[in-house]
Design an enzyme around this catalytic site. Sequence first.
Site, PDB file in Angstrom:
ATOM      1  N   LYS A 174      93.385  23.302  72.975  1.00 26.95           N
ATOM      2  CA  LYS A 174      92.191  22.732  72.341  1.00 26.95           C
ATOM      3  C   LYS A 174      91.267  23.860  71.874  1.00 26.95           C
ATOM      4  O   LYS A 174      90.570  24.492  72.669  1.00 26.95           O
ATOM      5  CB  LYS A 174      91.408  21.849  73.317  1.00 26.95           C
ATOM      6  CG  LYS A 174      90.345  21.050  72.571  1.00 26.95           C
ATOM      7  CD  LYS A 174      89.151  20.670  73.409  1.00 26.95           C
ATOM      8  CE  LYS A 174      87.970  21.591  73.260  1.00 26.95           C
ATOM      9  NZ  LYS A 174      87.372  21.705  71.932  1.00 26.95           N
ATOM     10  N   GLU A 249      86.864  32.738  81.707  1.00 25.58           N
ATOM     11  CA  GLU A 249      86.129  33.893  81.187  1.00 25.58           C
ATOM     12  C   GLU A 249      84.852  33.341  80.593  1.00 25.58           C
ATOM     13  O   GLU A 249      84.902  32.493  79.698  1.00 25.58           O
ATOM     14  CB  GLU A 249      86.936  34.618  80.097  1.00 25.58           C
ATOM     15  CG  GLU A 249      88.156  35.334  80.606  1.00 25.58           C
ATOM     16  CD  GLU A 249      87.857  36.440  81.598  1.00 25.58           C
ATOM     17  OE1 GLU A 249      86.695  36.902  81.674  1.00 25.58           O
ATOM     18  OE2 GLU A 249      88.784  36.828  82.324  1.00 25.58           O
ATOM     19  N   CYS A 283      81.371  38.251  74.241  1.00 25.98           N
ATOM     20  CA  CYS A 283      80.974  38.220  75.651  1.00 25.98           C
ATOM     21  C   CYS A 283      80.848  39.631  76.197  1.00 25.98           C
ATOM     22  O   CYS A 283      80.199  39.847  77.217  1.00 25.98           O
ATOM     23  CB  CYS A 283      81.927  37.373  76.480  1.00 25.98           C
ATOM     24  SG  CYS A 283      83.632  37.692  76.137  1.00 25.98           S
ATOM     25  N   GLU A 382      72.324  35.167  78.931  1.00 24.67           N
ATOM     26  CA  GLU A 382      73.146  35.537  77.780  1.00 24.67           C
ATOM     27  C   GLU A 382      72.620  34.822  76.538  1.00 24.67           C
ATOM     28  O   GLU A 382      72.476  33.604  76.538  1.00 24.67           O
ATOM     29  CB  GLU A 382      74.603  35.154  78.019  1.00 24.67           C
ATOM     30  CG  GLU A 382      75.485  35.637  76.892  1.00 24.67           C
ATOM     31  CD  GLU A 382      76.954  35.351  77.124  1.00 24.67           C
ATOM     32  OE1 GLU A 382      77.280  34.220  77.507  1.00 24.67           O
ATOM     33  OE2 GLU A 382      77.775  36.270  76.918  1.00 24.67           O
TER      34      GLU A 382
HETATM   35  P1  ADP Z   1      80.405  27.752  73.321  1.00 21.88           P
HETATM   36  O1  ADP Z   1      78.980  28.135  73.523  1.00 21.88           O
HETATM   37  O2  ADP Z   1      81.346  28.879  73.131  1.00 21.88           O
HETATM   38  O3  ADP Z   1      80.610  26.620  72.375  1.00 21.88           O
HETATM   39  P2  ADP Z   1      81.338  25.961  75.378  1.00 21.88           P
HETATM   40  O4  ADP Z   1      81.564  26.302  76.810  1.00 21.88           O
HETATM   41  O5  ADP Z   1      80.452  24.839  75.046  1.00 21.88           O
HETATM   42  O6  ADP Z   1      80.819  27.312  74.772  1.00 21.88           O
HETATM   43  O7  ADP Z   1      82.702  25.715  74.643  1.00 21.88           O
HETATM   44  C1  ADP Z   1      83.894  26.408  74.887  1.00 21.88           C
HETATM   45  C2  ADP Z   1      85.058  25.450  74.775  1.00 21.88           C
HETATM   46  O8  ADP Z   1      84.957  24.477  75.816  1.00 21.88           O
HETATM   47  C3  ADP Z   1      85.083  24.652  73.468  1.00 21.88           C
HETATM   48  O9  ADP Z   1      86.433  24.505  73.050  1.00 21.88           O
HETATM   49  C4  ADP Z   1      84.495  23.339  73.883  1.00 21.88           C
HETATM   50  O10 ADP Z   1      84.892  22.261  73.066  1.00 21.88           O
HETATM   51  C5  ADP Z   1      85.043  23.170  75.279  1.00 21.88           C
HETATM   52  N1  ADP Z   1      84.279  22.247  76.106  1.00 21.88           N
HETATM   53  C6  ADP Z   1      82.972  21.916  76.023  1.00 21.88           C
HETATM   54  N2  ADP Z   1      82.637  21.020  76.961  1.00 21.88           N
HETATM   55  C7  ADP Z   1      83.755  20.753  77.675  1.00 21.88           C
HETATM   56  C8  ADP Z   1      84.049  19.904  78.793  1.00 21.88           C
HETATM   57  N3  ADP Z   1      83.141  19.158  79.359  1.00 21.88           N
HETATM   58  N4  ADP Z   1      85.314  19.887  79.262  1.00 21.88           N
HETATM   59  C9  ADP Z   1      86.254  20.674  78.715  1.00 21.88           C
HETATM   60  N5  ADP Z   1      86.038  21.478  77.660  1.00 21.88           N
HETATM   61  C10 ADP Z   1      84.810  21.536  77.148  1.00 21.88           C
END
Ligand code: ADP
Length: 480
Positions: A174, A249, A283, A382
């Site tokens: 994903k 990470e 990061c 951050e």
């Molecule tokens: P960023 O600030 O990089 O968008 P996120 O942690 O929100 O950081 O997103 C990183 C990844 O995690 C993306 O692919 C996002 O769709 C996914 N993501 C966000 N929320 C969830 C969740 N509740 N469960 C699993 N994956 C998630």
Amino acid sequence: MRTQLFKNYIGGQWVSAESVSTNRNPSNINDIVGEFSQADLGQTKAAIQAARDAFPAWAMFPMQERSNILARASAEILARKDELGQLLAREEGKTLPEAIGEVARAGQIFGFFAGEVLRMAGEKLPSVRAGVDVEITREPLGVIGIITPWNFPIAIPAWKIAPALAYGNTVVFKPAELVPASAWALVDILVRAGLPAGVLNLVMGRGSVVGEEIVTSREVDGVSFTGSVATGQSIAAKVVARMGKVQLEMGGKNPLVITDDADLDVAVECAIQGSYFSTGQRCTASSRLIVTPGIHDRFVQAMQARLSAVKVGDALATGTDIGPVVDQNQLETDLSYINIGVEEGARLLHGGERLQRQHDGFYLSPALFVDADNTMRIAREEIFGPVAAVIRANDYEHALELANDTQFGLCAGIVTTSLKLATHFKRHAQAGMVMVNLATAGVDYHVPFGGRKGSSYGPREQGRYAAEFYTTVKTAYVNA
Ligand code: ADP
């Protein structure tokens, strides 16, 4: 021109979905990169099932053929690096040279793991019991869920997918909502390189739907995630609750220490590179510049001069040093932290303003704070943008103390000409990676990547160390 529709890849088929998401160019929001199918819960479940069904055969797949598939993918990525770099710069906003470099990195990673397939060594030991042999081997973990962020649209997927496949796992991938095009191109290449149906599945879509199912499904044996701290923490809790394996990470608040004896040009280059290139959206970016008194004023002056020459512009234009911020949300976050810094009493020496360019995009001038304190929010949280703060330290010992005074521990850098200080810093920096006379950002692909404290969780990524997460150890006793 009709906008192209990109589909998900599930169980060996390209499948469309009821809803689509529009991918826009942050350098020019009127430029649409494509429409991307958004997988729903049912499709995510189907992808996980397809990976489960494909696992036994892929785990036993002839080694040479598995290596060949990864090598073919590597060759195609490298051959198309300019074109894929264009696509990446267009959807994410890093400059074209940075984007081409990232694509090349992805190609090299697949090349490395094509070789690792053939180096799956085990151990054989005598037993403490007479006549018995002990063998220690590694086996694939099973179905791996891979959830990636937007800041490295092809390299991060590559450094998770390549070892997952090399060690015999099947994958449900994903990508981040903002950057599906590079992810789609990577999956397309791997599919055409000869992966059997179900071995790699692409489910583009929302974190709260697709991500959530990957994290909570008992059919997913391991989850490898890169992204924000909050999401990472919630993912870890859910995966561990069902006894799954998890690797995270997350963020950084990486210090770059500059000592009195430092070469000023090296210090400025490391700070500019590490804090602002890739729009500071790494990061490993250095957002805390911790400087001792003997060089402080000269460093600040040289930074200001250097920043005035930095060109912010369209990611695809020749001569751009820094592209736009990735989207409106991130731009607002960056601007709000710039306000917070001013309110906290730091002095904004340069930048921090929204810029207008030929096209409507998310342009921000690189921001440099001085007279910052390590207790300020701009020094603790951050930001993930082109924002850095100079913190004055009393001496080297104080600088080291400030560098370590953070909830994060991904990378720590020092600029010094003293072997004694460099050696001491290498030993005492509380970080997974240490840089001496180099920017904190910019790592090799054949060695471990990862941090300590709140930055990372679980085994390291990349290089041989990747095997720790993507395999499980078996100890066999043989009474011959
Ligand atoms: P960023 O600030 O990089 O968008 P996120 O942690 O929100 O950081 O997103 C990183 C990844 O995690 C993306 O692919 C996002 O769709 C996914 N993501 C966000 N929320 C969830 C969740 N509740 N469960 C699993 N994956 C998630």
